[in-house]
Scaffold this active site. Structure first.
Site, PDB file in Angstrom:
ATOM      1  N   HIS A 106       0.822  -1.220   0.000  1.00 40.92           N
ATOM      2  CA  HIS A 106       0.000   0.000   0.000  1.00 40.92           C
ATOM      3  C   HIS A 106       0.851   1.264   0.000  1.00 40.92           C
ATOM      4  CE1 HIS A 106      -3.359  -2.575   0.843  1.00 40.92           C
ATOM      5  NE2 HIS A 106      -2.872  -2.950   2.009  1.00 40.92           N
ATOM      6  N   HIS A 132       5.319   6.927   6.511  1.00 36.91           N
ATOM      7  CA  HIS A 132       5.043   6.404   5.179  1.00 36.91           C
ATOM      8  C   HIS A 132       4.589   7.541   4.281  1.00 36.91           C
ATOM      9  CE1 HIS A 132       1.160   6.348   7.305  1.00 36.91           C
ATOM     10  NE2 HIS A 132       0.710   6.788   6.138  1.00 36.91           N
ATOM     11  N   HIS A 134       2.215   8.944   0.735  1.00 36.59           N
ATOM     12  CA  HIS A 134       1.115   8.798  -0.216  1.00 36.59           C
ATOM     13  C   HIS A 134       1.493   9.597  -1.458  1.00 36.59           C
ATOM     14  CE1 HIS A 134      -1.684   7.223   2.907  1.00 36.59           C
ATOM     15  NE2 HIS A 134      -0.960   7.989   3.705  1.00 36.59           N
ATOM     16  N   GLU A 144      -3.036  13.244   0.290  1.00 34.39           N
ATOM     17  CA  GLU A 144      -4.340  12.837   0.822  1.00 34.39           C
ATOM     18  C   GLU A 144      -5.158  14.060   1.218  1.00 34.39           C
ATOM     19  OE1 GLU A 144      -3.827   9.413   3.679  1.00 34.39           O
ATOM     20  OE2 GLU A 144      -4.779   8.592   1.880  1.00 34.39           O
ATOM     21  N   HIS A 157       3.347  11.012   6.192  1.00 32.92           N
ATOM     22  CA  HIS A 157       2.678  10.866   7.482  1.00 32.92           C
ATOM     23  C   HIS A 157       3.647  10.215   8.470  1.00 32.92           C
ATOM     24  CE1 HIS A 157      -1.524  10.734   5.386  1.00 32.92           C
ATOM     25  NE2 HIS A 157      -1.089  11.971   5.590  1.00 32.92           N
ATOM     26  N   THR A 238      -6.350   6.904   7.539  1.00 32.34           N
ATOM     27  CA  THR A 238      -6.909   7.066   6.188  1.00 32.34           C
ATOM     28  C   THR A 238      -6.972   5.736   5.436  1.00 32.34           C
ATOM     29  OG1 THR A 238      -4.768   7.575   5.176  1.00 32.34           O
ATOM     30  CG2 THR A 238      -6.026   9.424   6.082  1.00 32.34           C
ATOM     31  N   THR A 239      -6.713   4.665   6.149  1.00 31.73           N
ATOM     32  CA  THR A 239      -6.853   3.324   5.580  1.00 31.73           C
ATOM     33  C   THR A 239      -7.635   2.466   6.566  1.00 31.73           C
ATOM     34  OG1 THR A 239      -4.775   2.642   6.607  1.00 31.73           O
ATOM     35  CG2 THR A 239      -4.671   3.415   4.332  1.00 31.73           C
TER      36      THR A 239
END
Ligand SMILES: [Zn+2]
Length: 377
Positions: A106, A132, A134, A144, A157, A238-239
């Protein structure tokens, strides 16, 4: 605010103009399809971004009313002077300390030692667990959070949990359990040496589940120099499982990576289907009455984040946030108003001078300057 007046300069204005221009070419929220990544460590679940509309089926919180990410409308944020600068401790790691960098299908995730912590800016202390990213694709941006509808190229993040809990697993189910620091990544002119510490290893973890050890470095270099200017709101992972236990900090200053670095980020990894791992961001969620606080006043310029540190000059305050841009405009408008008022006064004086002289020519020169009377004669 007044001190900002001293900083007024054309270069700043020019920079502001450029920032504004470069932000216009952005796309709206709707319609992308994309994967999303995770806020926590032990993720191995089989959710995907294609499936994001249905996350709520297996993970009820994903359908909640305090979800993340959100669009931050700067004009609607609430200035909150109590929001103190974020303080980090233990972020500078020696090269001898080895950290795990993993492609979890992911996102790319860097595990962080327990020594890293947020020691200021939050009411409580939070310990770092992982960070991590995005991102989008070569065709479009992939942050995000969005600011006034603007999506940035990418977003970092850094996930922390409240030290009053024993572990992140315990913390993440409590309302005050998690603190995530978020910052936007944009393309700039130079290579960012801090991000390079991560990016140079991506080719070794192209497949899901692969990991590599990377040498310690100053993790704070991945975040903006200016930790005073930020937005704050209560949201979620957010996941999946989308737990609504995250106190979010989204920094106003953005990070700059070279074009080559950004391309490396968005093209190096593959997901569990062996497809390119791209667009791993969730669409923005409804606010449902939540308030977004700002540590600074955003009223005048409600547009955007501006370039700040590229991270390569850690202690150098070469930031130009929207806060400063706002001050510049405020001063400009002030000057314009003063000039207009002066012109108006001159006009009135001139006019009265004329009238006075028509009424009683002998008195006019006593009150008004010679130049004025000459001109109106
Ligand atoms: Zn995330």
């Amino acid at each position: 605010m007044n001190r900002a007046a001293l900083r007024v300069s054309l270069p700043l204005l020019a920079a502001l103009g450029r920032a504004g221009a470069s932000s216009e070419d952005d796309q709206e929220d709707g319609g992308e399809d994309s994967p999303h990544s995770q806020e926590k460590g032990p993720g191995h679940s089989h959710w995907s971004y294609e499936d994001r509309e249905h996350w709520g089926v297996d993970y009820p919180d994903c359908g909640g009313t305090m979800q993340s990410p959100i669009n931050i409308e700067t004009a609607k944020t609430i200035f909150s002077p109590e929001l103190r600068p974020i303080q980090l401790s233990g972020y500078s790691l020696p090269a001898s300390e080895k950290l795990k960098l993993r492609n979890n299908g992911h996102t790319v995730l860097l595990e962080l030692p327990k020594s890293l912590a947020i020691t200021g800016g939050y009411a409580q202390q939070y310990r770092a667990v992982q960070l991590h990213l995005h991102w989008g694709s070569p065709l479009g941006p992939g942050s995000e959070h969005t600011i006034n509808g603007h999506r940035f190229a990418a977003e970092i993040h850094v996930v922390h949990y409240n030290t009053k809990y024993e572990s992140i697993e315990e913390a993440m189910v409590h309302p005050d359990g998690l603190a995530v620091l978020g910052a936007f990544l944009e393309v700039g002119p130079k290579e960012n040496p801090y991000y390079q510490e991560i990016l140079e290893h991506l080719h070794k973890i192209q497949r899901e589940g692969e990991e590599v050890l990377v040498s310690g470095f100053n993790i704070a270099g991945l975040l903006p120099d200016n930790l005073k200017l930020y937005f704050h709101y209560n949201g979620s992972l957010t996941t999946p499982p989308c737990y609504q236990t995250v106190k979010w900090t989204v920094f106003n200053q953005t990070m700059l990576l070279s074009h080559k670095q950004m391309l490396m980020l968005v093209t190096s990894l593959r997901n569990d289907d062996s497809k390119p791992l791209q667009n791993n961001y969730r669409l923005v969620q409804g606010l449902h009455g939540r308030r977004v606080l700002a540590s600074f006043q955003t009223t005048l310029i409600s547009t955007k984040h501006s370039r700040g540190g590229d991270g390569s000059a850690a202690a150098e305050g070469h930031s130009s946030s929207s806060f400063h841009a706002g001050d510049v405009l405020a001063v400009l408008f002030g000057v314009l108003f003063a000039v207009t008022a002066l012109a108006f006064l001159l006009y009135i004086y001139k006019h009265r001078s004329q009238n006075t002289r028509l009424d009683s020519p002998t008195k006019s020169k006593v009150i008004y300057t010679a130049a004025t009377t000459e001109n109106t004669a």
